[in-house]
Design a protein around this motif. Structure first.
Motif, PDB file in Angstrom:
ATOM      1  N   UNK A 155     -42.316  86.439  34.441  1.00 21.15           N
ATOM      2  CA  UNK A 155     -41.071  85.818  33.981  1.00 21.15           C
ATOM      3  C   UNK A 155     -40.734  86.266  32.565  1.00 21.15           C
ATOM      4  N   UNK A 156     -41.765  86.422  31.734  1.00 18.05           N
ATOM      5  CA  UNK A 156     -41.550  86.871  30.357  1.00 18.05           C
ATOM      6  C   UNK A 156     -41.043  88.312  30.324  1.00 18.05           C
ATOM      7  N   UNK A 157     -41.571  89.172  31.208  1.00 17.43           N
ATOM      8  CA  UNK A 157     -41.100  90.557  31.285  1.00 17.43           C
ATOM      9  C   UNK A 157     -39.612  90.581  31.639  1.00 17.43           C
ATOM     10  N   UNK A 158     -39.192  89.636  32.462  1.00 18.46           N
ATOM     11  CA  UNK A 158     -37.796  89.594  32.893  1.00 18.46           C
ATOM     12  C   UNK A 158     -36.889  88.905  31.877  1.00 18.46           C
ATOM     13  N   UNK A 159     -37.392  87.833  31.231  1.00 21.95           N
ATOM     14  CA  UNK A 159     -36.484  86.938  30.515  1.00 21.95           C
ATOM     15  C   UNK A 159     -36.729  86.772  29.021  1.00 21.95           C
ATOM     16  N   UNK A 160     -37.759  87.405  28.455  1.00 18.64           N
ATOM     17  CA  UNK A 160     -38.064  87.178  27.036  1.00 18.64           C
ATOM     18  C   UNK A 160     -36.833  87.450  26.184  1.00 18.64           C
ATOM     19  N   UNK A 161     -36.547  86.534  25.252  1.00 18.76           N
ATOM     20  CA  UNK A 161     -35.368  86.676  24.396  1.00 18.76           C
ATOM     21  C   UNK A 161     -35.758  86.536  22.922  1.00 18.76           C
TER      22      UNK A 161
ATOM     23  N   UNK B 248     -32.223  97.335  36.522  1.00 18.24           N
ATOM     24  CA  UNK B 248     -31.393  96.145  36.343  1.00 18.24           C
ATOM     25  C   UNK B 248     -31.088  95.474  37.681  1.00 18.24           C
ATOM     26  N   UNK B 249     -30.894  96.272  38.730  1.00 12.68           N
ATOM     27  CA  UNK B 249     -30.702  95.699  40.072  1.00 12.68           C
ATOM     28  C   UNK B 249     -31.946  94.919  40.474  1.00 12.68           C
ATOM     29  N   UNK B 250     -33.113  95.492  40.217  1.00 16.45           N
ATOM     30  CA  UNK B 250     -34.380  94.808  40.485  1.00 16.45           C
ATOM     31  C   UNK B 250     -34.477  93.508  39.692  1.00 16.45           C
ATOM     32  N   UNK B 251     -34.075  93.549  38.416  1.00 13.37           N
ATOM     33  CA  UNK B 251     -34.152  92.368  37.552  1.00 13.37           C
ATOM     34  C   UNK B 251     -33.305  91.221  38.096  1.00 13.37           C
ATOM     35  N   UNK B 252     -32.084  91.549  38.488  1.00 13.70           N
ATOM     36  CA  UNK B 252     -31.190  90.520  39.030  1.00 13.70           C
ATOM     37  C   UNK B 252     -31.758  89.955  40.332  1.00 13.70           C
ATOM     38  N   UNK B 253     -32.297  90.836  41.178  1.00 13.57           N
ATOM     39  CA  UNK B 253     -32.801  90.406  42.490  1.00 13.57           C
ATOM     40  C   UNK B 253     -34.034  89.519  42.382  1.00 13.57           C
ATOM     41  N   UNK B 254     -34.874  89.755  41.369  1.00 12.93           N
ATOM     42  CA  UNK B 254     -36.153  89.035  41.295  1.00 12.93           C
ATOM     43  C   UNK B 254     -36.136  87.862  40.321  1.00 12.93           C
ATOM     44  N   UNK B 255     -35.150  87.798  39.425  1.00 12.32           N
ATOM     45  CA  UNK B 255     -35.158  86.756  38.397  1.00 12.32           C
ATOM     46  C   UNK B 255     -35.145  85.353  38.998  1.00 12.32           C
TER      47      UNK B 255
ATOM     48  N   UNK C  96     -37.045 103.955  42.434  1.00 14.60           N
ATOM     49  CA  UNK C  96     -36.627 102.945  43.425  1.00 14.60           C
ATOM     50  C   UNK C  96     -37.766 102.528  44.336  1.00 14.60           C
ATOM     51  N   UNK C  97     -38.644 103.464  44.660  1.00 15.45           N
ATOM     52  CA  UNK C  97     -39.750 103.141  45.565  1.00 15.45           C
ATOM     53  C   UNK C  97     -40.679 102.096  44.949  1.00 15.45           C
ATOM     54  N   UNK C  98     -41.030 102.294  43.677  1.00 14.27           N
ATOM     55  CA  UNK C  98     -41.889 101.324  42.997  1.00 14.27           C
ATOM     56  C   UNK C  98     -41.207  99.967  42.902  1.00 14.27           C
ATOM     57  N   UNK C  99     -39.944  99.971  42.495  1.00 16.53           N
ATOM     58  CA  UNK C  99     -39.213  98.711  42.326  1.00 16.53           C
ATOM     59  C   UNK C  99     -39.046  97.978  43.654  1.00 16.53           C
ATOM     60  N   UNK C 100     -38.747  98.706  44.711  1.00 15.21           N
ATOM     61  CA  UNK C 100     -38.578  98.083  46.029  1.00 15.21           C
ATOM     62  C   UNK C 100     -39.891  97.486  46.504  1.00 15.21           C
ATOM     63  N   UNK C 101     -41.002  98.210  46.235  1.00 12.54           N
ATOM     64  CA  UNK C 101     -42.311  97.699  46.637  1.00 12.54           C
ATOM     65  C   UNK C 101     -42.665  96.416  45.916  1.00 12.54           C
ATOM     66  N   UNK C 102     -42.411  96.371  44.603  1.00 11.50           N
ATOM     67  CA  UNK C 102     -42.708  95.158  43.832  1.00 11.50           C
ATOM     68  C   UNK C 102     -41.820  94.009  44.289  1.00 11.50           C
ATOM     69  N   UNK C 103     -40.531  94.291  44.478  1.00 10.10           N
ATOM     70  CA  UNK C 103     -39.604  93.234  44.894  1.00 10.10           C
ATOM     71  C   UNK C 103     -39.991  92.638  46.240  1.00 10.10           C
TER      72      UNK C 103
ATOM     73  N   UNK D 170     -41.351  88.809  47.056  1.00  9.91           N
ATOM     74  CA  UNK D 170     -40.736  87.944  48.061  1.00  9.91           C
ATOM     75  C   UNK D 170     -41.779  87.401  49.030  1.00  9.91           C
ATOM     76  N   UNK D 171     -42.723  88.266  49.400  1.00  8.06           N
ATOM     77  CA  UNK D 171     -43.797  87.839  50.316  1.00  8.06           C
ATOM     78  C   UNK D 171     -44.645  86.752  49.668  1.00  8.06           C
ATOM     79  N   UNK D 172     -45.052  86.984  48.402  1.00  9.80           N
ATOM     80  CA  UNK D 172     -45.916  86.010  47.731  1.00  9.80           C
ATOM     81  C   UNK D 172     -45.182  84.698  47.477  1.00  9.80           C
ATOM     82  N   UNK D 173     -43.886  84.792  47.152  1.00  7.08           N
ATOM     83  CA  UNK D 173     -43.123  83.559  46.952  1.00  7.08           C
ATOM     84  C   UNK D 173     -43.011  82.786  48.261  1.00  7.08           C
ATOM     85  N   UNK D 174     -42.825  83.513  49.373  1.00  6.20           N
ATOM     86  CA  UNK D 174     -42.774  82.865  50.683  1.00  6.20           C
ATOM     87  C   UNK D 174     -44.103  82.226  51.050  1.00  6.20           C
ATOM     88  N   UNK D 175     -45.195  82.936  50.761  1.00 10.40           N
ATOM     89  CA  UNK D 175     -46.531  82.381  51.037  1.00 10.40           C
ATOM     90  C   UNK D 175     -46.770  81.118  50.215  1.00 10.40           C
ATOM     91  N   UNK D 176     -46.362  81.170  48.944  1.00  8.81           N
ATOM     92  CA  UNK D 176     -46.579  79.999  48.097  1.00  8.81           C
ATOM     93  C   UNK D 176     -45.719  78.829  48.571  1.00  8.81           C
TER      94      UNK D 176
END
Length: 357
Positions: free
Chosen positions: A29-35, A125-132, A312-319, A323-329
């Motif tokens: 979350x800090x990587x995405x949102x630190x201000x 940035x597309x990854x950031x918006x999708x995962x934030x 894109x491959x790395x970002x898609x894999x992380x995204x 999503x999988x881990x959030x669903x599992x949780x």
């Protein structure tokens, strides 16, 4: 017998896994949102802050480009209308035009580099918006579960103490024995999710490095935005002059008469005679302060980012993995709520019999 102690032995590693999971999710979350403060040196901003800054920087660079182009266009029109005659209000138009033309290439260069940078960072940035929102939701759920876990642990500790001194009633032991296997499943799942999130956090270190490289953009964006905030109001002078000049079509036959009529019309604007000189000084000042100083560092940043921007491959894999881990949780969270509800119901029933729980 010993069901409370067995459950206690499961709750402690479960609490540890939840603490680890909280840390990993918080880091992502800090990587995405630190201000951090935009003028703080050496503090990596989050990708969301970088995205907002680059958007502001592109708008400011575009606005600076438009201001300069409008200046050139209006000064060209002023020269065509006045010819060799002297119109007091437009006396400085030639100097202003020379200044604006000399600034056109560097201003256009800044805008092109900002656009290139936007292109390189667009997938990130597309990854950031999708995962934030995903990470924010997961963080909220982890914090809620962790808080509830504290209450459950305290109650189980009291049950364990009472179990060791006086023993628990048979019906309490039976209910605890039904909850124990479910807690075991939850503990294994929580441990695996925490491990997966740890790996994902490691993969996102590349994005943390990226944001650290882009930290200086925060100051560039603030500086150029300040320049535009000062310049745009000054452009109202050119707009007023342009509106008046637009009323006078080019007339090569009577330039002197036209110049006199134009001068009279401009006088009615009630602007200072040196209005264009003031605008030229502002344009020069902001170019010297905020355009020329960022050309070299912006060029260096653009070239570096071209090589280290995640693909894109790395970002898609992380995204997808997030999503999988959030669903599992989420699934585990629903099971935990059911189990914790059962614990709390058991504690309430047991309070009627003893003050141990």
């Amino acid at each position: 017998m010993d069901e409370a102690r067995r459950i206690k032995s499961i709750l402690y590693p479960l609490a540890r896994d939840l603490r680890n999971l909280h840390t990993f999710v918080a880091n992502i979350q800090n990587i995405l949102h630190a201000k951090p403060d935009r003028f703080a040196v050496g503090v990596p901003p989050g990708l969301t802050s970088i995205r907002d800054t680059l958007r502001s920087l592109s708008k400011s660079a575009k606005a600076m480009q438009e201001v300069n182009d409008i200046t050139i266009r209006e000064c060209d029109l002023a020269e065509q209308l006045t010819g060799d005659s002297v119109v007091l209000m437009l006396r400085s138009a030639a100097d202003l035009r020379l200044t604006a033309r000399s600034l056109k290439n560097p201003i256009d260069q800044v805008y092109r580099m900002v656009m290139r940078l936007c292109g390189y960072l667009s997938p990130t940035f597309v990854f950031t918006v999708a995962t934030s929102s995903l990470i924010d939701m997961m963080m909220k759920d982890v914090e809620a579960v962790s808080q509830r876990m504290i209450t459950i642990k305290k109650a189980v500790n009291r049950l364990t103490d009472y179990e060791m001194t006086a023993g628990l009633p048979d019906h309490v032991e039976r209910r605890l024995s039904l909850l124990s296997p479910q807690l075991g499943v939850i503990e294994k799942e929580a441990g695996d999710i925490a491990d997966q999130m740890s790996q994902l956090m490691g993969k996102m270190n590349q994005m943390m490095e990226l944001s650290a490289r882009l930290e200086s953009l925060m100051r560039m964006g603030a500086a150029l935005d300040h320049a535009i905030q000062d310049l745009i109001p000054s452009m109202s002078i050119l707009k007023q002059l342009g509106q008046v000049m637009a009323e006078f079509p080019l007339d090569p036959h009577e330039p002197e008469l036209q110049a006199m009529q134009l001068s009279a019309a401009l006088t009615r604007l009630d602007l200072p005679p040196d209005a264009l000189t003031q605008l030229e000084q502002r344009l020069k000042h902001h170019a010297d302060q905020y355009v020329f100083p960022i050309i070299v560092p912006l060029s260096e940043i653009t070239e570096k980012i071209k090589g280290i921007s995640p693909n894109n491959r790395l970002l898609s894999g992380i995204e997808s993995n997030l999503q999988v881990q959030q669903g599992r949780f989420s699934n585990m969270d629903r099971l935990m709520k059911t189990v914790f509800d059962s614990f709390e119901e058991l504690f309430e029933d047991y309070k009627k019999l003893t003050h141990a729980a």
